[in-house]
Design a protein around this motif. Structure first.
Motif: not given
Length: 196
Positions: A38-42
């Motif tokens: 999720a962090v990498s997507q953000s």
């Protein structure tokens, strides 16, 4: 032209929150690998957009938060969409210079109060990294209705609520989406990415 990405956590029975906005179930099945995804997507976003309610609830929290989501939530510029006007937020209480810097992207958020579809088209026509839409059911339903979302990140959690709010209930005609990626995580979360 940049793309518009929507990320939403959803239950197995299709709800994005409980009837009164409850979302504590999101964190119960989260693990290190799902959070890293999720962090990498953000971090791929050049702009985070959200509705007024989400903005008002998030702005005081993130500048003083720690953890993996704090960096993208504070570093990436914000766009606030509202049809009810916006008088600004109360001063964000920070204790360190780092927290004051983190609050800057919230305080300097660009306010959009015109036609949603028109404003999104303008944003998409600009150069830059993708636009990431976060927020509540109402804002997401409005975005879906514009037909301008390029990528849906639907993160299914292993929970059944039985009742709550949905984001696809106002769709007037079928939407054909293409599944482009599926990721499964140890505690049962499944993240699906669809292109429209």
């Amino acid at each position: 032209m940049r793309k518009l990405m929507m990320k939403m956590s959803i239950t197995i029975d299709g709800f994005v929150c409980g009837p009164n906005g409850e979302n504590d179930w999101i964190f119960k099945s989260s693990d290190e690998s799902s959070r890293a995804w999720a962090v990498s997507q953000s971090m791929d976003a050049g702009l985070i957009i959200m509705g007024r309610k989400s903005f008002v609830s998030m702005a005081p929290y993130w500048p003083t938060a720690s953890g993996p989501f704090a960096a993208p939530m504070n570093e990436i510029p914000k766009g606030l969409f509202t049809q009810k006007g916006f008088k600004g937020i109360d001063p964000i209480k920070t204790e360190t210079a780092e927290q004051a810097l983190a609050a800057k992207s919230w305080v300097e958020a660009k306010i959009f109060d015109g036609d949603l579809a028109e404003e999104i088209r303008k944003l998409k026509s600009e150069p830059g990294k993708p636009i990431s839409a976060l927020g509540g059911a109402g804002f997401m339903r409005s975005l879906i209705a514009t037909g301008l979302i390029d990528e849906y990140h639907l993160v299914t959690h292993p929970v059944v609520l039985g009742k709550g709010l949905t984001i696809f209930n106002d769709v007037l005609q079928p939407m054909d989406l293409t599944l482009v990626d599926v990721k499964s995580f140890p505690l049962g979360i499944v993240a699906r990415t669809y292109h429209s």
